[in-house]
Design a protein around this motif. Structure first.
Motif, short mmCIF file in Angstrom:
data_model
loop_
_atom_site.label_atom_id
_atom_site.label_comp_id
_atom_site.label_asym_id
_atom_site.label_seq_id
_atom_site.Cartn_x
_atom_site.Cartn_y
_atom_site.Cartn_z
N CYS A 24 0.85 -1.19 0.00
CA CYS A 24 0.00 0.00 0.00
C CYS A 24 0.89 1.25 0.00
O CYS A 24 1.80 1.36 0.82
CB CYS A 24 -0.90 0.00 1.24
SG CYS A 24 -1.84 1.53 1.42
N CYS A 83 0.01 3.07 3.72
CA CYS A 83 0.37 2.49 5.03
C CYS A 83 1.43 1.39 4.92
O CYS A 83 1.94 0.91 5.93
CB CYS A 83 -0.88 1.95 5.74
SG CYS A 83 -1.51 0.43 5.02
N CYS A 87 -4.49 0.15 -0.04
CA CYS A 87 -5.26 -0.95 0.51
C CYS A 87 -6.61 -0.47 1.04
O CYS A 87 -6.83 0.74 1.19
CB CYS A 87 -4.47 -1.67 1.61
SG CYS A 87 -4.44 -0.78 3.18
N CYS A 95 -7.05 2.21 3.53
CA CYS A 95 -6.68 3.58 3.16
C CYS A 95 -7.54 4.13 2.01
O CYS A 95 -7.25 5.21 1.50
CB CYS A 95 -5.21 3.63 2.77
SG CYS A 95 -4.11 3.02 4.06
ZN LIG Z 1 -3.06 1.10 3.35
#
Ligand SMILES: [Zn+2]
Length: 250
Positions: free
Chosen positions: A152, A155, A173, A176
């Motif tokens: 991601c 994150c 992801c 997020c």
């Molecule tokens: Zn993420």
């Protein structure tokens, strides 16, 4: 001094009544411009070897400006590409992209191999859209672009559901998703292919068969990424899009 190289014709421009300026992408020197004197005359020995997409061995007189093409020996004329308008459209975009993102005389044997392999596969009838997408993904690094596709972009997580965010510069992801309401909601299969195209050794390309919906998603994401980050505006790209929508109508 005469220099010998293995090259592919990626651009030609008429020069005067009988001459052509030919841009070669070569294994040895990267991109090289040469003057092909008399190449526009039908009986010139340089006519055939200076056609767009031709792959051959070339001998040119090196100079500080444009070198003079002395001789060429064809290895492949890429005939199938030349004889089909859809193939020509895709291959024209590929060589144009190569021309626009490379500098003169900066050798990159990896890129030469990639270009040659891509044109060979096109010439042999492999899936054009897939080849074009793979080439676009592989050309990103050459342009200094590194989309985040292995985790991601926000994150760093490697697990979960993934969409593509232009703003974040790669995959994000499900945790997020809210960071980018304009993200591309792509299917898991498309995520896998984006990664594969970016990392794949083209010599290992088997018969990839991709569903039309997946192809459409790949094209959307890659085009949007190019529009945002590459700074390129290619007429050959526009032409290709027109040809594709024309084909969809047939
Ligand atoms: Zn993420």
């Amino acid at each position: 001094m005469l220099q010998k190289c293995e090259g592919i014709v990626i651009r030609t421009t008429d020069y005067g009544e009988t001459n052509k300026i030919v841009t070669l992408y070569t294994r040895e020197f990267g991109k090289v411009g040469v003057m092909a004197r008399g190449a526009k005359k039908p009986n010139s020995r340089l006519t055939a070897v200076t056609q767009l997409f031709t792959y051959g061995q070339y001998l040119f007189q090196a100079s500080t400006g444009l070198g003079g093409l002395q001789q060429g020996e064809m290895i492949s004329s890429m005939r199938a590409i030349r004889e089909d308008i859809f193939l020509t459209a895709h291959a024209s975009y590929i060589v144009d992209l190569t021309d626009k993102v490379t500098e003169d005389r900066k050798s990159n044997p990896f890129l030469f191999e990639l270009l040659l392999q891509t044109l060979n596969y096109m010439n042999e009838g492999y899936d054009l859209e897939i080849l074009t997408n793979i080439y676009e993904m592989k050309m990103l690094n050459v342009q200094g672009l590194y989309p985040i596709l292995d985790r991601c972009a926000n994150c760093g997580s490697t697990e979960g559901e993934f969409h593509f965010s232009i703003k974040e510069g790669g995959l994000i992801c499900h945790r997020c998703f809210e960071r980018d309401p304009y993200r591309f909601k792509i299917a898991p299969g498309t995520v896998k292919l984006l990664r594969l195209f970016y990392l794949l050794d083209l010599n290992r390309l088997g018969n990839i068969s991709v569903k039309p919906e997946t192809k459409a998603e790949l094209k959307k994401v890659i085009s949007a990424y190019y529009d945002e980050y590459s700074g390129l505006y290619l007429k050959t790209r526009k032409f290709l899009d027109q040809m594709d929508s024309f084909r969809d109508m047939l």
